[in-house]
Design a protein around this motif. Structure first.
Motif, PDB file in Angstrom:
ATOM      1  N   ARG A  68      36.523  32.679  33.056  1.00 62.32           N
ATOM      2  CA  ARG A  68      35.629  32.889  31.911  1.00 62.32           C
ATOM      3  C   ARG A  68      35.643  31.691  30.960  1.00 62.32           C
ATOM      4  NH1 ARG A  68      36.982  36.542  28.527  1.00 62.32           N
ATOM      5  NH2 ARG A  68      34.885  37.199  27.938  1.00 62.32           N
ATOM      6  N   CYS A 206      37.847  43.536  45.164  1.00 60.76           N
ATOM      7  CA  CYS A 206      37.118  42.296  44.880  1.00 60.76           C
ATOM      8  C   CYS A 206      37.333  41.314  46.028  1.00 60.76           C
ATOM      9  CB  CYS A 206      37.595  41.678  43.569  1.00 60.76           C
ATOM     10  SG  CYS A 206      37.209  42.656  42.105  1.00 60.76           S
ATOM     11  N   THR A 211      32.944  38.798  41.800  1.00 59.84           N
ATOM     12  CA  THR A 211      33.262  40.200  41.543  1.00 59.84           C
ATOM     13  C   THR A 211      34.458  40.326  40.607  1.00 59.84           C
ATOM     14  OG1 THR A 211      34.555  40.244  43.599  1.00 59.84           O
ATOM     15  CG2 THR A 211      32.296  41.049  43.707  1.00 59.84           C
ATOM     16  N   ASP A 213      35.076  38.167  38.172  1.00 59.37           N
ATOM     17  CA  ASP A 213      34.516  37.876  36.847  1.00 59.37           C
ATOM     18  C   ASP A 213      33.819  39.092  36.258  1.00 59.37           C
ATOM     19  OD1 ASP A 213      35.473  35.322  36.904  1.00 59.37           O
ATOM     20  OD2 ASP A 213      33.588  34.393  37.517  1.00 59.37           O
ATOM     21  N   THR A 214      33.252  39.922  37.128  1.00 58.95           N
ATOM     22  CA  THR A 214      32.636  41.164  36.657  1.00 58.95           C
ATOM     23  C   THR A 214      33.693  42.065  36.020  1.00 58.95           C
ATOM     24  OG1 THR A 214      30.901  41.090  38.341  1.00 58.95           O
ATOM     25  CG2 THR A 214      31.372  43.231  37.353  1.00 58.95           C
ATOM     26  N   GLN A 215      34.892  42.074  36.600  1.00 60.72           N
ATOM     27  CA  GLN A 215      35.973  42.876  36.037  1.00 60.72           C
ATOM     28  C   GLN A 215      36.405  42.340  34.677  1.00 60.72           C
ATOM     29  OE1 GLN A 215      36.785  45.734  37.224  1.00 60.72           O
ATOM     30  NE2 GLN A 215      35.420  45.408  38.976  1.00 60.72           N
ATOM     31  N   ARG A 217      34.334  41.069  32.455  1.00 60.72           N
ATOM     32  CA  ARG A 217      33.342  41.605  31.520  1.00 60.72           C
ATOM     33  C   ARG A 217      33.562  43.093  31.280  1.00 60.72           C
ATOM     34  NH1 ARG A 217      30.239  37.930  34.626  1.00 60.72           N
ATOM     35  NH2 ARG A 217      29.530  39.586  36.033  1.00 60.72           N
ATOM     36  N   ASN A 218      33.874  43.813  32.344  1.00 58.84           N
ATOM     37  CA  ASN A 218      34.111  45.251  32.200  1.00 58.84           C
ATOM     38  C   ASN A 218      35.326  45.533  31.321  1.00 58.84           C
ATOM     39  OD1 ASN A 218      31.945  45.720  33.878  1.00 58.84           O
ATOM     40  ND2 ASN A 218      33.182  46.087  35.708  1.00 58.84           N
TER      41      ASN A 218
END
Length: 266
Positions: A68, A206, A211, A213-215, A217-218
């Protein structure tokens, strides 16, 4: 960086211009991690950190990952930075006790000028993530983790700039905390929600860095929602989950970099 000559890890760097020239050379190298290729600015950040630690910039670069937009450093590099910082008399000592998930390590170090050692205790149960190396070499991973915990608590100046600021703003209790507040008075996150276990399960699914990086954000969204609801997630849990995500991302990035090729030239 001034105009003076600085020697770090075998490299003689003359001021900012010398550091920028080295950053350009590093960015053009094919053997540096992918996130540094073609990015002299990011390479300059690595060089600056290597100068602080008096290490080879290329060696430091090999132990980095970008999560990030933030530079993260592997545990083995942090352990090496502590040992070479000059803050210690001798070396960190690791004393192991217990077996299986009850395995723990007591990390002790003698800061120069002080009469007594300073120590921290880390258990495998509290530190272990889904990273496969925690299963393959648990004691080695415990030493890396304990060295980082020791530095955060007793020598933050060595760690400064290595992790995100929220890990330095508030003193962090790395050991297990027993909550004795009566149940009727608790306003924190419900104890039945195990965020570490939940994230560990998600990270196993993942398959690439996107995927993961999605975690990120979540998880940021989960923290914000908890704060709005008045059920703040403890800072040690927030940081531990971030460490888990960073470790999984670095693991997947490393696997991608180590993908087999048809031929390797000696």
């Amino acid at each position: 960086m001034s105009g003076e000559l600085t020697t770090t890890g075998g490299f003689a760097i003359e001021g900012m211009q010398g550091a920028m020239n080295l950053a350009k050379a590093m960015a053009s190298a094919k053997m540096v991690p992918q996130h540094l290729q073609g990015s002299p600015g990011d390479c300059l950040m690595v060089i600056e950190q290597a100068m602080r630690w008096q290490m080879s910039p290329f060696a430091v670069a090999q132990a980095t990952a970008v999560v990030r937009g933030k530079m993260c450093f592997e545990g083995k590099l942090v352990a090496a930075a502590i040992q070479t910082s000059g803050i210690l008399e001798g070396r960190l000592r690791y004393d192991f006790e217990g077996t299986a998930d009850k395995r723990k390590v007591i990390c002790s170090g003698h800061i120069r000028g002080e009469a007594k050692e300073r120590s921290v205790e880390v258990t495998l149960e509290s530190a272990k993530t889904n990273n496969e190396w925690w299963t393959k070499t648990p004691d080695q991973m415990l030493t890396y983790h304990a060295a980082r915990v020791w530095a955060r608590r007793h020598a933050p100046e060595v760690m400064l700039g290595v992790y995100s600021p929220d890990e330095f703003d508030t003193a962090r209790n790395e050991q297990e905390v027993i909550d004795v507040t009566p149940q009727s008075q608790r306003i924190e996150q419900p104890r039945q929600i195990d965020h570490r276990a939940l994230m560990a399960e998600r990270l196993t699914k993942c398959s690439d860095v996107l995927t993961v990086d999605t975690q990120w954000r979540n998880w940021d969204a989960a923290i914000a929602n908890a704060e709005k609801a008045g059920k703040i997630i403890p800072e040690d849990v927030q940081s531990d989950v971030r460490d888990m995500i960073a470790a999984r991302r670095a693991e997947l990035e490393q696997k991608a970099a180590e993908a087999p090729v048809d031929e390797v030239v000696a």
